[in-house]
Design an enzyme around this catalytic site. Structure first.
Site, PDB file in Angstrom:
ATOM      1  CD  GLN A 183      -2.818  -1.411   0.203  1.00 25.56           C
ATOM      2  OE1 GLN A 183      -3.468  -0.412  -0.121  1.00 25.56           O
ATOM      3  NE2 GLN A 183      -2.984  -2.591  -0.378  1.00 25.56           N
TER       4      GLN A 183
ATOM      5  N   GLY B 255     -12.203   3.262   2.218  1.00 32.71           N
ATOM      6  CA  GLY B 255     -11.224   2.308   1.708  1.00 32.71           C
ATOM      7  C   GLY B 255     -10.113   2.962   0.899  1.00 32.71           C
ATOM      8  CG  HIS B 256      -7.095   0.392  -0.815  1.00 35.29           C
ATOM      9  ND1 HIS B 256      -6.137  -0.577  -0.950  1.00 35.29           N
ATOM     10  CD2 HIS B 256      -8.243  -0.154  -1.276  1.00 35.29           C
ATOM     11  CE1 HIS B 256      -6.674  -1.641  -1.486  1.00 35.29           C
ATOM     12  NE2 HIS B 256      -7.935  -1.422  -1.689  1.00 35.29           N
ATOM     13  CG  ASN B 257      -6.414   3.099  -4.406  1.00 35.97           C
ATOM     14  OD1 ASN B 257      -5.434   3.603  -3.879  1.00 35.97           O
ATOM     15  ND2 ASN B 257      -6.390   1.896  -4.954  1.00 35.97           N
TER      16      ASN B 257
ATOM     17  CB  SER C 112     -10.786   1.866  -6.496  1.00 34.99           C
ATOM     18  OG  SER C 112      -9.513   1.367  -6.129  1.00 34.99           O
TER      19      SER C 112
END
Lengths: 339, 339, 339
Positions: free
Chosen positions: C209, C250-252, C270
């Site tokens: 990450q 969440g990530h992105n 995302s």
């Protein structure tokens, strides 16, 4: 038997002492002096252990149990083998919890402020209270007697905490009045700013949050919960209510007494909840609603309207529980027909 | 290229070394000594970077890519221009992750107990372990080798932690046995009291929570999760399972090995989950259920019954995933007819 | 009147000064010098207090109010008794918030690094910034001017924080670039590893990450939220957006500007969210979706597809809000017919 790494057992106790603690019926004279050294489930108990039978689901474990004594109700006693040593109480489950606390009493407090804690000189710390490493106690905070303030807890300016409270590690408490015998697990936020904004020319502007959080006596709050302070009124958690982990309570919410709020429930701002209300896990309750006393809300419900006292609701949007069951049945049937 | 403020790059490495790390097929002799200095996506990679192609969705980026080398499978290799420098592996995505760890190795530990940490004299700290500022390590706690205990972490009395574990800042861990190579993000509670009460004359009385949390090796736990300890049995998180953020695990839950539990899932007390189970975000699972191995539960499901091994379910109440899709289709049609 | 334990009142102010702050119309000459000492609701205000009338729901409280002055719009002014002292503004609710900030200004900072904080020698702390007890500031971290870093906050290596930010107690911030005037409540995680794994022979292996969290200026984040850093791209929270408690990002994820994200919402990896989007509490949004600007998503929705700009959706799976109301109505009718 509980892992001695984590749990420190007291005792042994003679059965007469145990019976006194739980308010049991008089024992047979021979039983009174039997020594008991631990609690255990029926299937793992040995002759030195006391166990409990309170539910027919565990009937298979009753006859073969080697327990030295069994807590039981008169109503269920005929299921026990004649040779069992029985301790009669009206509510065996509650009595077993009491015996558990006898054998595993809360950790004795060490009434010391740890050298690495930061306590404002104006703060008042009651007699017998333990303040753990890294805790930070703000100006004019007032902490009662025999409390345990865990490591790295942050207590804001002016916060009032009653006697015999237990605040778990890494909690953050501000703008709050907390009653006696309140227990809060770890990583809990109490007193954060509520979610109120008003549009301005440059975007959202925060409404002042000038209220408090009032947590009445005996409340128990699970890990990682977040309870906002009121905007103008107070946010209130009524006496004896219990909250599970990761619960969100919005500003101005007034939760009644003896409510049971399961994990990950969210109650939006200004909603008023009566006494004895139960909410299943992941339920969401919209803002500005009234939830009547003793209402029961099934898990994962989405409550968008007032709920009458004593009613049982479920689903999303939440309706009477029977209607909800009818709905799910109808949908299941319908989808089989249509396809 | 990763931001050097936060990520410290190793290398450069010659392609032969990279190929060895990922178990690639033999390189062309000329390729073996090419120097690679970073990883990068196909469209941003330059001649010093290695990239990956593993999904036809990114086909447009493949031909124009200026990457110095591309990790690829034999199956997809015919999509690459003839002049590309290819590194063949069976599983390019996994190989790319491995190369990532080569260029961005975990931060080197500084095996020191910070002066502001509070470590009980009876605690054991393994060789090579770093204890950060403000951490509090309880009596008889036993922490393995090469662990990183982040700032302000609170480790309770008797807690056992294996080797090569990483505990993020402000976590609170009590009543727990933790295996090797466990990674826990920040603000996580492990070992809190479960949500069990019995009615008494003055309100709800807490049932003793005399169990533990057992976290097996290789488990990864996301930020702000809360995992209760068992009531009498243990709460177990099986080896290799991964939990996303804000997950709630009730007391006595037994989660199998290699499960994938997405964000904000809640699993209520005493539910047993098999191996390899996947749960989508915000799913709720009721208490005392059995979820069979390799079951897949769609996001936001409400699971109220046992789920058979290998089955795929969704919806609320959760049903077979095809039934659920039929239900949502039927409802959509119905509402158009009726109105 | 706010509890003086927690809130420190400024003033009194003459009405002319108050009018200037809120940009009110010119006052009557006699009114300009009236002294006002607090804000209060219509029904509790006395002659020294200023109040507000902005909603006909409170009409009953208007006539009997003893408030020394009332903020009101021209449009609603005819409801007020002739003897009321009125302060005319176009947006009374916003003006009242401004007056609130005048009487209850943010706490004055004490620009000191507390002796128990651990600040890396390479970190830069801006002028006027207050660092509270137990805070830990990492290598090369860069904190702006007039910030308040609360007790036991952990700021990771390289983190950049703008001016006039407020980071609540026990927050953990890593891998983040934070703009000016950002306010973060307590127990918040920012910068945790995202939930990305790839199967390997021994189980799931973590994808690196390597991204960051970018929090733009003026963002406000509620208590106990968790925001993952990006995998390769950044996770972005756009300027002026506000997040309530226990939100999972969440990530992105790229959240636009001026979004309103209510309690316990989860947005999976995302997903890209436009500007001015509103999401009701407990909503879940699946990964890799596009949510158009100014979309409104009702509470507890489960969003599984892209949402067009400006549209209003609800339900699970989320559909147009009218369709969703039709669906719930149809189901209610159906279940009455069928049973």
């Amino acid at each position: 038997m509980a892992d001695a790494r984590f749990f420190h057992r007291a005792g042994p106790f003679v059965l007469a002492d145990i019976a006194a603690v739980v308010g049991a019926e008089a024992l047979l004279p021979d039983d009174a002096t039997v020594s008991i050294s631990d609690i255990a489930a029926l299937d793992s108990a040995g002759p030195d252990d006391i166990s409990v039978f309170h539910d027919l689901r565990y009937l298979n474990a009753l006859a073969p149990s080697r327990a030295g004594a069994i807590i039981i109700s008169r109503k269920l006693a005929h299921h026990a083998p004649a040779e069992s040593r029985l301790v009669y109480v009206p509510d065996p489950r509650r009595a077993y919890a009491q015996v558990g606390r006898l054998f595993y009493p809360p950790q004795t407090l060490v009434p010391v402020v740890h050298a690495s804690a930061t306590v404002h000189p104006s703060a008042h710390i009651g007699q017998g209270t333990q303040i753990d490493p890294g805790a930070v106690i703000g100006r004019d905070a007032d902490i009662g007697e025999r409390c345990h303030i865990g490591p790295n807890v942050v207590i804001g300016d002016g916060v009032l905490i009653g006697n015999d409270c237990r605040i778990g590690a890494n909690c953050c408490i501000s703008h709050a009045l907390i009653g006696h015998r309140v227990e809060i697990e770890t990583c809990v936020t109490i007193g954060s700013q509520g979610f109120g904004f008003v549009p301005g020319p440059a975007g959202l502007e925060r409404m002042l949050q000038l209220g408090r959080v009032v947590i009445e006596e005996g409340v128990k709050i699970g890990a990682n919960c977040a309870i906002d302070r009121g905007a103008t009124e107070d946010t209130v958690i009524g006496a004896g209510s219990v909250l599970d982990n990761l619960v969100h309570i919005g500003h101005n919410v007034r939760l009644g007494r003896h409510c049971v709020i399961c994990g990950q429930v969210g109650i939006a701002g200004s909603t008023v909840v009566g006494d004895g209300v139960m909410m299943g896990g992941q339920t969401g309750v919209a803002d500005h609603l009234n939830i009547g006393s003793r209402a029961q809300i099934a898990a994962k419900s989405g409550v968008m309207r007032d709920v009458a006292a004593g009613s049982v609701v479920g689903g999303f949007p939440a309706v009477g529980i029977k209607d909800w069951h009818r709905q799910t049945t109808s949908i299941a049937r319908l989808s089989k027909k249509v396809v």
